[in-house]
Design an enzyme around this catalytic site. Structure first.
Site, PDB file in Angstrom:
ATOM      1  N   ILE A   1      44.307  58.096  49.921  1.00 50.74           N
ATOM      2  CA  ILE A   1      44.972  57.559  48.739  1.00 50.74           C
ATOM      3  C   ILE A   1      44.798  58.552  47.590  1.00 50.74           C
ATOM      4  CG2 ILE A   1      44.963  55.665  47.053  1.00 50.74           C
ATOM      5  CD1 ILE A   1      46.106  55.028  49.900  1.00 50.74           C
TER       6      ILE A   1
ATOM      7  N   GLU B   1      57.614  53.306  51.321  1.00 47.37           N
ATOM      8  CA  GLU B   1      58.471  52.340  52.002  1.00 47.37           C
ATOM      9  C   GLU B   1      57.725  51.309  52.840  1.00 47.37           C
ATOM     10  OE1 GLU B   1      62.523  54.409  52.827  1.00 47.37           O
ATOM     11  OE2 GLU B   1      61.001  55.946  52.784  1.00 47.37           O
TER      12      GLU B   1
ATOM     13  N   GLY C   1      59.738  57.040  39.846  1.00 46.84           N
ATOM     14  CA  GLY C   1      58.963  55.898  39.372  1.00 46.84           C
ATOM     15  C   GLY C   1      57.722  55.698  40.216  1.00 46.84           C
TER      16      GLY C   1
ATOM     17  N   ASN D   1      45.952  58.240  44.424  1.00 49.18           N
ATOM     18  CA  ASN D   1      45.697  57.585  43.142  1.00 49.18           C
ATOM     19  C   ASN D   1      45.749  56.091  43.419  1.00 49.18           C
ATOM     20  OD1 ASN D   1      46.187  56.135  40.704  1.00 49.18           O
ATOM     21  ND2 ASN D   1      46.915  57.998  39.696  1.00 49.18           N
TER      22      ASN D   1
END
Ligand code: MOS
Length: 782
Positions: free
Chosen positions: A671, A747, A487, A673
């Protein structure tokens, strides 16, 4: 006519048009999104097979003892029942052997208890039998009729009662568990500026939206396929093969889509049991766990009681940090490592981090999103706030004053660290300057308003992973690796990396993951997926492009004939001579003239030294890997950092706490995306709001069985509990983790959130709450 565009489009579209912007980093929507929202994405429980039977487990109703009889012969005659397996007749699994398991890469069985091998009950909810029937309803009906007689013993079920008998574990996942034990007291006794408090956190459950499920299909006596809701297809195949006595390559695990894991989807016993049942039944068998079973059979985060002492000199520089954790376990080596961040954050000459672990007859603790740091940052970052208040110092200033640019234990410089920017940018975006030092200074109507903040941190590892890329004659590419998308956006960011490395649009890339027969990759855990699979994906694509280019420059019919590799550029599915783009050749034309139907390349990411997880075998050897993958990793420590700022409104009459807004600034490297990354941090922050305000698993004090068994009584945040969350990324690539520059992101978003909320409650009300979750009644106990 005015066209209203999303803000990111307004900024990015001109850049994309002028080709300044590459695919990597672009906030594109998930390429699997349409499949998911239209119901076309197939989850484990949906892989129905011809002639498939259904299983329903029976769980122990005592906390400790032995099964003395089961009326299976009678229940066997119930309608539709095919077989009943229990310790009496179950397939004999290979026994536990930690050394042999580690050698086979099969160390991480969810719990150290190969199922249905004997009649001993270790905890309430333990699987003790399984009914297989023609339909789910028949299996469930028969399972409820199965009468189990026990010889019951008194179990150790209450954490606090068992604490005095707890033991000090020597190791945690290959590291010394007890650090500088007993050394802090002498220094603390000399200091005038110090605090010491006890913080506690409850047991929590992961509760992904998709419950665990397995469909087991024996292709032959020695060949097994498992459709399994898992965070790691390779991991599940290795462990299942080990215990079932099969060759790893003869167990194929398939999980193209997984509806969340958060640490709960390693290999748990139901997966082995359904494989055993399918063997016994001689048919494919499906086992889908109920929400209630997810409270007892797929792990949870254990409760902790943490005692933190901090001491500073008179100028507010930390002299000593002590962090002791009491927690519990049952049969595994795992325990909640709440002291982890206290070995990484801040400059202090001495830190003592210790653990006591009690043994309970309670279902098994395991990894849960930001294992260690979630409860650990609640304790440490609450204590930092209490120390700052003691010193009459702004909490941000106090943290800046004690900042460290190197790993305080190992002395290694952090590979890329911008925590001070996180504090500064976070404070600016949030409007921290308007906070008052003294509590109870801000009101909005009947509500007391408070600001709080905390540091976020999580390790940034990189494990071994192999990625293969294949181009067909039409110019379409397939990227293959046994990774998982739980996900998080794995499909999408892989396509972006490949599109850039190959010079084609994202929609020319097909991504195949979630199948253990693909090139090996680590489980989607420990925030390591992006850092592990992307260097290999990049290198595989570069190798493939090199092969295409080499074919072109050797081909008399190519406009590139006779050029060198360095003279060639690439874009839009073609290679060209740099500076003279009229001399170009398309990938498809190169393939056609070379009479090739397919070109493939494969590369392997090397693990960062010290990273816990590696894959047992790599499909393509590291020697094939281009030199871009640096290996100067021994001299750096890899960690991500961030700062969490929250505003709370507290209703003093009712003790209710509302989080009104959050600013989360994250330093996680490059980053990949902007959109999926932002979703990861928002998800983490919401996880943190849940842990701070509502999540807790309660256990019956007599038998140790969970009494919060559904999502009606295990409370998680709903939309109204979630305020606007402002996420900002520092976005500076980490030059040492890999040429990609991205560390993990799954996390860190949860870390620090609980403390930031409790600190804001103190700022609002002057009450210091140290026991999670901060439910209304706690407000009146202080
Ligand atoms: Mo995570 S708790 O490593 O799935």
């Amino acid at each position: 006519m005015a066209v209203i565009m999303e803000p990111w489009r307004q900024i990015l579209l001109p850049l994309i048009k002028t080709k300044i912007m590459s695919e990597t980093g672009k906030p594109i929507s998930r390429i699997d999104g349409r499949m998911k929202v239209s119901g076309k994405a197939t989850y484990s429980a949906e892989f129905n097979q011809p002639n498939m039977a259904y299983a329903f487990p029976v769980r122990a109703t005592i906390s400790k003892g032995k099964v003395t009889s089961i009326n299976d012969a009678i229940i066997q005659k119930e309608p539709g029942v095919i077989t009943i397996i229990s310790h009496k007749n179950a397939f004999r699994l290979k026994p536990l052997d930690m050394q042999a398991q580690a050698k086979a890469g099969a160390a991480f069985l969810g719990e150290n208890l190969p199922p249905l091998q004997d009649n001993v009950v270790h905890y309430p909810g333990q699987f003790i039998a399984l009914v297989v029937a023609e339909t789910y309803e028949q299996a469930r009906e028969a399972a409820y009729k199965l009468k189990i007689v026990y010889a019951e013993e008194k179990g150790a079920v209450d954490f606090k009662t068992e604490l005095p008998k707890s033991k000090k574990p020597k190791m945690f996942m290959g590291e010394e568990a007890q650090v500088n034990e007993g050394k802090a007291a002498a220094i603390l006794s000399t200091l005038s500026k110090k605090i010491e408090h006890t913080y506690s956190t409850p047991a929590e459950h992961h509760h992904p939206m998709e419950p665990h499920a397995t469909v087991a299909v024996w292709e032959s006596a020695q060949k097994l396929t498992l459709y399994d809701a898992t965070q790691g297809v390779g991991l599940t195949a290795t462990i299942a093969a080990y215990f079932l006595g099969l060759k790893t390559e003869d167990v194929r695990v398939i999980a193209p889509y997984v509806g969340g894991g958060f640490g709960s989807k390693g290999l748990w016993l139901h997966t082995l049991i359904v494989a055993m049942a399918a063997k016994a039944a001689g048919r494919p068998v499906k086992l889908a766990l109920t929400r209630q079973m997810m409270q007892t059979n797929v792990g949870h985060r254990a409760a902790t009681i943490q005692r933190v002492a901090l001491g500073t000199d008179t100028a507010g520089k930390l002299s000593v940090m002590r962090h002791h954790t009491d927690t519990y376990n049952n049969l595994t080596q795992f325990f909640e490592p709440s002291g982890k961040q206290s070995l990484v954050l801040y400059k202090a000459p001495l830190r003592e981090v210790t653990y006591n672990v009690a043994m309970l007859n309670r279902s098994t603790p395991t990894f849960m999103r930001a294992p260690g740091e979630t409860p650990g940052t609640f304790a440490l970052e609450s204590a930092m706030d209490e120390m700052a208040y003691e010193l009459k110092m702004d909490p941000v200033e106090f943290r800046i004053k004690n900042h460290t640019a190197e790993d305080p234990m190992k002395g290694h410089e952090f590979s890329s660290e911008h925590l001070l920017d996180c504090y500064r940018i976070g404070a600016e975006r949030f409007g921290w300057a308007s906070r008052s030092m003294e509590p109870r200074q801000k009101r909005n109507g009947k509500y007391l308003v408070g600001y709080g903040m905390a540091t976020a941190t999580y390790p940034g590892g990189r494990s071994a992973a192999s990625v293969k890329v294949v181009m067909n004659a039409k110019g379409d590419f397939t990227l293959m690796t046994a990774s998982i998308d739980i996900g998080t956006g794995t499909y999408t960011v892989l396509a972006q990396t490949a599109a850039d490395a190959l010079g084609v649009a994202v929609d020319r890339i097909d991504v195949k993951i979630g199948d253990s027969s693909l090139p090996p990759a680590p489980l989607a855990g420990g925030s390591q997926t992006t850092a592990s699979i992307h260097p290999a994906a990049l290198d595989a694509c570069v190798l493939l492009r090199k092969e295409l280019t080499t074919l072109a420059i050797a081909d008399p019919d190519s406009k590139l004939k006779g050029k060198t590799l360095e003279e060639i550029g690439y874009a839009n599915g073609s290679v060209f001579v740099k500076g003279d783009e009229s001399k170009s050749d398309t990938y498809v034309a190169i393939m056609r003239r070379a009479k090739r139907n397919e070109i493939e390349a494969c590369a392997t990411t090397l693990p960062v030294s010290g990273a816990g997880m590696t894959v047992p075998s790599a499909l393509c050897t590291p020697s094939q890997t281009p030199p871009e993958q640096n290996s100067d990793t021994k001299q750096y420590a890899f960690h991500s950092f961030g700062a969490q700022f929250v505003e709370v409104w507290v209703d003093e009459d009712f003790g209710t706490i509302r989080v009104k807004r959050v600013t989360s600034v994250q330093d996680v490297g490059r980053i990949m995306n902007e959109k999926t990354a932002r979703s990861q941090i928002i998800g983490g922050v919401i996880f943190g709001i849940g842990a701070a305000l509502m999540e807790a698993t309660d256990y019956d004090k007599r038998w140790g069985n969970p009494v919060t068994r559904t999502l009606a009584d295990y409370h998680v945040p709903v939309h109204l509990d979630v305020p606007p969350i402002d996420v900002h990324f520092i976005g500076k690539p980490d030059p040492h983790i890999s040429p990609i520059g991205a560390r993990g992101i799954g996390e860190i978003g949860i870390t620090g959130v609980c403390a930031a909320i409790a600190n804001a409650v103190f700022n609002a009300t002057g009450k210091r709450l140290r026991d999670l979750p901060l439910t209304p009644e706690k407000f009146f106990e202080v």
